[in-house]
Design a protein around this motif. Structure first.
Motif, mmCIF file in Angstrom:
data_model
loop_
_atom_site.group_PDB
_atom_site.id
_atom_site.type_symbol
_atom_site.label_atom_id
_atom_site.label_comp_id
_atom_site.label_asym_id
_atom_site.label_seq_id
_atom_site.Cartn_x
_atom_site.Cartn_y
_atom_site.Cartn_z
ATOM 1 N N TYR A 296 0.837 -1.205 0.000
ATOM 2 C CA TYR A 296 0.000 0.000 0.000
ATOM 3 C C TYR A 296 0.868 1.248 0.000
ATOM 4 C CZ TYR A 296 -3.437 3.468 1.492
ATOM 5 O OH TYR A 296 -4.251 4.567 1.572
ATOM 6 N N SER A 297 0.487 2.236 -0.816
ATOM 7 C CA SER A 297 1.151 3.540 -0.843
ATOM 8 C C SER A 297 0.211 4.576 -0.247
ATOM 9 C CB SER A 297 1.498 3.942 -2.278
ATOM 10 O OG SER A 297 2.336 2.982 -2.886
ATOM 11 N N ARG A 298 0.733 5.376 0.648
ATOM 12 C CA ARG A 298 -0.125 6.380 1.272
ATOM 13 C C ARG A 298 -0.656 7.337 0.219
ATOM 14 N NH1 ARG A 298 2.701 11.264 3.047
ATOM 15 N NH2 ARG A 298 4.868 11.211 2.319
ATOM 16 N N GLN A 299 -1.862 7.839 0.460
ATOM 17 C CA GLN A 299 -2.541 8.694 -0.502
ATOM 18 C C GLN A 299 -2.714 10.097 0.064
ATOM 19 O OE1 GLN A 299 -6.183 6.782 -1.758
ATOM 20 N NE2 GLN A 299 -5.164 4.801 -2.126
ATOM 21 N N ARG A 300 -2.708 11.043 -0.817
ATOM 22 C CA ARG A 300 -2.910 12.424 -0.445
ATOM 23 C C ARG A 300 -3.964 13.056 -1.348
ATOM 24 N NH1 ARG A 300 -1.531 11.482 3.669
ATOM 25 N NH2 ARG A 300 0.278 12.151 4.884
ATOM 26 N N VAL A 301 -4.760 13.974 -0.732
ATOM 27 C CA VAL A 301 -5.799 14.683 -1.479
ATOM 28 C C VAL A 301 -5.203 15.971 -2.040
ATOM 29 C CG1 VAL A 301 -8.070 15.765 -1.371
ATOM 30 C CG2 VAL A 301 -7.591 13.732 0.004
ATOM 31 N N ILE A 302 -5.304 16.128 -3.324
ATOM 32 C CA ILE A 302 -4.840 17.342 -3.982
ATOM 33 C C ILE A 302 -6.041 18.280 -4.121
ATOM 34 C CG2 ILE A 302 -3.706 18.321 -5.989
ATOM 35 C CD1 ILE A 302 -1.999 16.362 -4.362
ATOM 36 N N VAL B 78 -7.191 12.398 -5.793
ATOM 37 C CA VAL B 78 -6.567 11.663 -4.689
ATOM 38 C C VAL B 78 -5.460 10.833 -5.319
ATOM 39 C CG1 VAL B 78 -6.894 10.019 -2.812
ATOM 40 C CG2 VAL B 78 -8.747 11.583 -3.421
ATOM 41 N N THR B 79 -4.228 11.116 -4.979
ATOM 42 C CA THR B 79 -3.087 10.489 -5.645
ATOM 43 C C THR B 79 -2.242 9.685 -4.667
ATOM 44 O OG1 THR B 79 -1.679 12.427 -5.296
ATOM 45 C CG2 THR B 79 -2.969 12.346 -7.326
ATOM 46 N N ARG B 80 -1.447 8.759 -5.235
ATOM 47 C CA ARG B 80 -0.494 7.981 -4.440
ATOM 48 C C ARG B 80 0.805 8.764 -4.299
ATOM 49 N NH1 ARG B 80 0.703 2.461 -7.157
ATOM 50 N NH2 ARG B 80 1.065 3.798 -8.963
ATOM 51 N N ILE B 81 1.433 8.636 -3.144
ATOM 52 C CA ILE B 81 2.769 9.201 -2.944
ATOM 53 C C ILE B 81 3.752 8.084 -3.269
ATOM 54 C CG2 ILE B 81 4.345 10.345 -1.357
ATOM 55 C CD1 ILE B 81 1.778 11.906 -2.005
ATOM 56 N N ARG B 82 4.375 8.183 -4.431
ATOM 57 C CA ARG B 82 5.189 7.067 -4.911
ATOM 58 C C ARG B 82 6.298 7.592 -5.817
ATOM 59 N NH1 ARG B 82 3.744 1.835 -4.341
ATOM 60 N NH2 ARG B 82 4.633 0.254 -5.710
ATOM 61 N N ASP C 282 9.766 3.128 2.104
ATOM 62 C CA ASP C 282 8.872 3.296 3.254
ATOM 63 C C ASP C 282 8.834 4.739 3.730
ATOM 64 O OD1 ASP C 282 8.228 0.643 3.205
ATOM 65 O OD2 ASP C 282 9.639 0.050 4.775
ATOM 66 N N SER C 283 9.989 5.431 3.648
ATOM 67 C CA SER C 283 10.015 6.824 4.082
ATOM 68 C C SER C 283 9.218 7.722 3.142
ATOM 69 C CB SER C 283 11.461 7.320 4.165
ATOM 70 O OG SER C 283 12.048 7.421 2.872
ATOM 71 N N ILE C 284 9.045 7.273 1.894
ATOM 72 C CA ILE C 284 8.300 8.069 0.917
ATOM 73 C C ILE C 284 6.844 7.622 0.828
ATOM 74 C CG2 ILE C 284 8.123 8.653 -1.543
ATOM 75 C CD1 ILE C 284 11.174 8.303 -1.713
ATOM 76 N N SER C 285 6.627 6.321 0.678
ATOM 77 C CA SER C 285 5.284 5.808 0.404
ATOM 78 C C SER C 285 4.610 5.179 1.618
ATOM 79 C CB SER C 285 5.336 4.770 -0.723
ATOM 80 O OG SER C 285 5.884 5.328 -1.889
ATOM 81 N N GLY C 286 5.371 4.915 2.651
ATOM 82 C CA GLY C 286 4.802 4.249 3.809
ATOM 83 C C GLY C 286 3.905 5.174 4.624
ATOM 84 N N VAL C 287 3.010 4.576 5.388
ATOM 85 C CA VAL C 287 2.063 5.317 6.225
ATOM 86 C C VAL C 287 2.695 5.567 7.592
ATOM 87 C CG1 VAL C 287 -0.198 5.303 7.323
ATOM 88 C CG2 VAL C 287 0.086 4.338 5.024
ATOM 89 N N ASN C 288 2.740 6.858 7.969
ATOM 90 C CA ASN C 288 3.196 7.255 9.303
ATOM 91 C C ASN C 288 1.971 7.587 10.135
ATOM 92 O OD1 ASN C 288 4.067 9.014 11.512
ATOM 93 N ND2 ASN C 288 6.082 8.945 10.538
ATOM 94 N N ILE C 289 1.696 6.762 11.142
ATOM 95 C CA ILE C 289 0.473 6.919 11.931
ATOM 96 C C ILE C 289 0.429 8.295 12.594
ATOM 97 C CG2 ILE C 289 -0.880 6.014 13.854
ATOM 98 C CD1 ILE C 289 -0.856 4.178 11.476
#
Length: 623
Positions: free
Chosen positions: A37-43, A73-77, A579-586
């Motif tokens: 899974y890649s974290r997602q962000r809302v543009i 809504v895009t992936r951070i990848r 992981d530092s780019i696409s991973g989810v930081n709680i």
């Protein structure tokens, strides 16, 4: 005058945007442990403003902002980083697979002393040495027989252990091919769904995450590269072959190999062309089965066959205590029953080839004698032939060494009668049978007249296996039919000797054709085989064989271990960066939720204010 309800619309859009942002952050948190899974962000962007002529000023047009809107809504990848991971994944799994199986192979050679081939062969030679000292002793003969049985048991056990590992690898190949086919089918199916989703303007992040995860898993099985020159056509390549193209995928199947190994080769089911893979676990498995384990079994077969052949050569020309002669100490099974080695290779009922393992010349030679001859010998080597020249100043030993140092699959030595012996070695090309002399030719007279092997020089007198009765080209030289495949699987002490140990020969026949009770010359010669340079192949003695085999296995195991550690380090760094780019930081997601919540509350308050203003305007104006 502006629209009185414009403020309500602005507040509504703000609430909708913050709602999407909160939901996306919650989606990230819920998938924090989801593989791939890649974290997602809302543009978000500002909504298109309204043009107001009454707000026009010199040098500035008049516009009214209309709030915010969700653009996507895009992936951070990092796509470049992902391509590096896919490219490196197959290296890691390649060395991991080799490391795992070489750990098993090393255990085969690291047997306890009392059951190892090396230990039992040493005891076997010691038995003959003891018999040479006490040639009249039945107990010494029984020791030779018992130690011979222990040796053959350990050889068969080592063969079965290596064969078992090879069969296990073959099972892993079949399972891995199923995984490759399954992943390629899933990727092509996802490609179709992603294209449909994008066609209606959606951004299918979760589907693309799933596809990228499958590509990464596929790259662990085979070496792959990914291209997407056409936005609607996602392609996966392997070694120049397309395995997935959009919604179409290719499958891998099996076909019989061009040999009698009993294993299948990999082919593309749509073209039936051979499928090759350089990396990944599948590439490592095929290499282990068809190269590494095949070479280990060939080496064991080579040692076993030549060991038994050399012992039998002395023993059958010696006499036992019961005056029986002509007995082989070890049982050998010929590939064909035909005494000339004739074989029907294409199964049409007509013998069309010759399977000969050993050819022994008629003439006794002197190792240090110069031949005075010049010419070029030609022997089989893989799929081709190799030329070995000789010159007038060469000694017999020089010529023999030149044959053995060449790439030919025919090796030479002088036997106990100083006759030149040519023996076939294991075949490098899997399509050729092991221990079969396929071609012997001499442009001069070294083999034809000097050694007494070929009847004449030149192409007309060449020995070639592609015809029946090829032995007719020999000058009356002795020959032996090639053995049944894998002699290390069936080698055993002659049952006639086991049932009567007095048949164990330790002497040579006297003038009357009998054995003298005190004659141990044959036993001495048999014991001397241990350190005599008689091995066929790169190793010159049996001790060389054991030393080189264990060293080779140990070095390849060490190489796999070191390369795996290196690849693990590389992949750990790449995955940590991903992981530092696409991973989810709680913590980051929770902080964003709090921020979006405040924004939502502010938008709600803004709507409340707008509602109060409208209430005043509608219900209280003019009261």
């Amino acid at each position: 005058m502006g629209n009185s309800f414009a403020g309500i619309e602005i507040g509504k859009r703000s609430i909708q945007a913050h709602t999407v942002q909160i939901q996306t952050a919650g989606h990230n948190i819920s998938n924090a442990d989801t593989e791939g899974y890649s974290r997602q962000r809302v543009i978000v962007k500002s909504f298109e403003p309204i043009y107001r002529p009454d707000l026009e000023r010199e040098m500035r047009p008049g516009q009214l902002g209309q709030g915010t809107d969700v653009e996507s809504v895009t992936r951070i990848r990092d796509e470049l980083l992902e391509s590096r991971i896919v490219a490196q994944e197959n290296e890691e799994t390649y060395w991991e697979t080799r490391n795992n199986y070489y750990s098993m192979i090393e255990q085969v050679y690291n047997e306890p002393d009392e059951i190892s081939v090396r230990y039992n062969m040493d005891k076997f030679w010691e038995g003959w040495q003891e018999l040479s000292n006490y040639p009249e002793s039945d107990a010494a003969r029984q020791a030779v027989v018992t130690r011979g049985e222990s040796l053959t048991n350990s050889i068969r056990q080592q063969f079965n252990s290596l064969k078992s590992i090879r069969n296990q690898i073959n099972g892993d190949i079949e399972a891995t091919v199923k995984q490759v086919n399954d992943y390629s089918r899933q990727i092509s199916a996802l490609n179709a769904e992603i294209v449909k989703s994008k066609a209606v303007g959606d951004n299918p992040n979760d589907l693309m995450d799933r596809r990228d995860l499958l590509v990464e898993k596929l790259s662990g099985l085979i070496n792959v590269t990914v291209t997407q020159r056409d936005p609607d056509e996602f392609m996966v390549h392997t070694d120049g072959q397309i395995i997935v193209q959009g919604a179409v995928n290719r499958q891998i199947g099996f076909a019989p190999q061009d040999n009698d190994s009993g294993y299948s080769k990999l082919v593309w089911t749509d073209t039936n062309a051979d499928a090759y893979f350089r990396g990944g676990s599948l590439g490592a498995l095929v290499e282990l089965r068809d190269k590494d384990l095949r070479a280990q079994l060939q080496s064991l077969d080579t040692m076993t066959l030549n060991f038994a052949d050399l012992v039998n050569d002395v023993h059958r020309n010696s006499v036992g205590k019961n005056n029986v002669t002509g007995l082989d100490f070890f049982v050998q099974h010929d590939f064909v029953e035909n005494v000339n080695g004739n074989y029907d290779s294409d199964g049409d009922g007509v013998e069309d080839s010759s399977r000969i393992f050993r050819i022994t010349g008629n003439n006794a030679l002197k190792a240090q004698e110069q031949t005075g001859l010049a010419g070029t010998m030609t022997f089989n080597a893989g799929a081709e032939t190799v030329s070995v020249p000789y010159y007038p100043t060469d000694t017999v030993e020089d010529v023999i060494n030149r044959i053995n140092d060449s790439a030919s699959e025919v090796k030479a030595y002088l036997d106990r009668n100083n006759s030149l012996v040519l023996k076939a070695s294991a075949a490098s090309d899997a399509s050729n049978p092991d221990f079969v002399i396929r071609h012997v030719e001499d442009s001069g007279l070294f083999l034809a007249g000097y050694a007494g092997i070929l009847s004449q020089s030149g192409e007309a007198g060449a020995f070639d296996w592609n015809r029946a009765d090829a032995v007719n080209s020999l000058a009356g030289a002795q020959f032996a039919v090639s053995p049944l495949r894998n002699p290390s699987a069936y080698v055993e002490v002659n049952p006639s000797i086991v049932s009567d140990v007095s048949s164990v020969a330790s002497a040579y026949a006297n003038g009357q054709g009998f054995a003298d009770a005190s004659d141990g010359r044959a036993a001495v010669e048999l014991a001397a085989i241990r350190n005599t340079k008689v091995m066929i192949g790169k190793q010159r003695t049996f001790d060389d064989y054991f030393a080189d085999t264990v060293t080779e296995v140990g070095l390849k195991g060490e190489q796999a271990q070191n390369q795996l550690a290196s690849q693990n380090k590389i992949m750990d760094d790449l995955r940590s960066l991903r992981d530092s780019i696409s991973g989810v930081n709680i913590d980051e997601e929770l902080a964003d939720i709090i921020k979006f919540q405040h924004g939502y509350n502010a938008a709600a308050k803004f709507i409340s204010v707008q509602d109060a203003l409208l209430d005043t305007l509608i219900n209280r104006l003019g009261v």
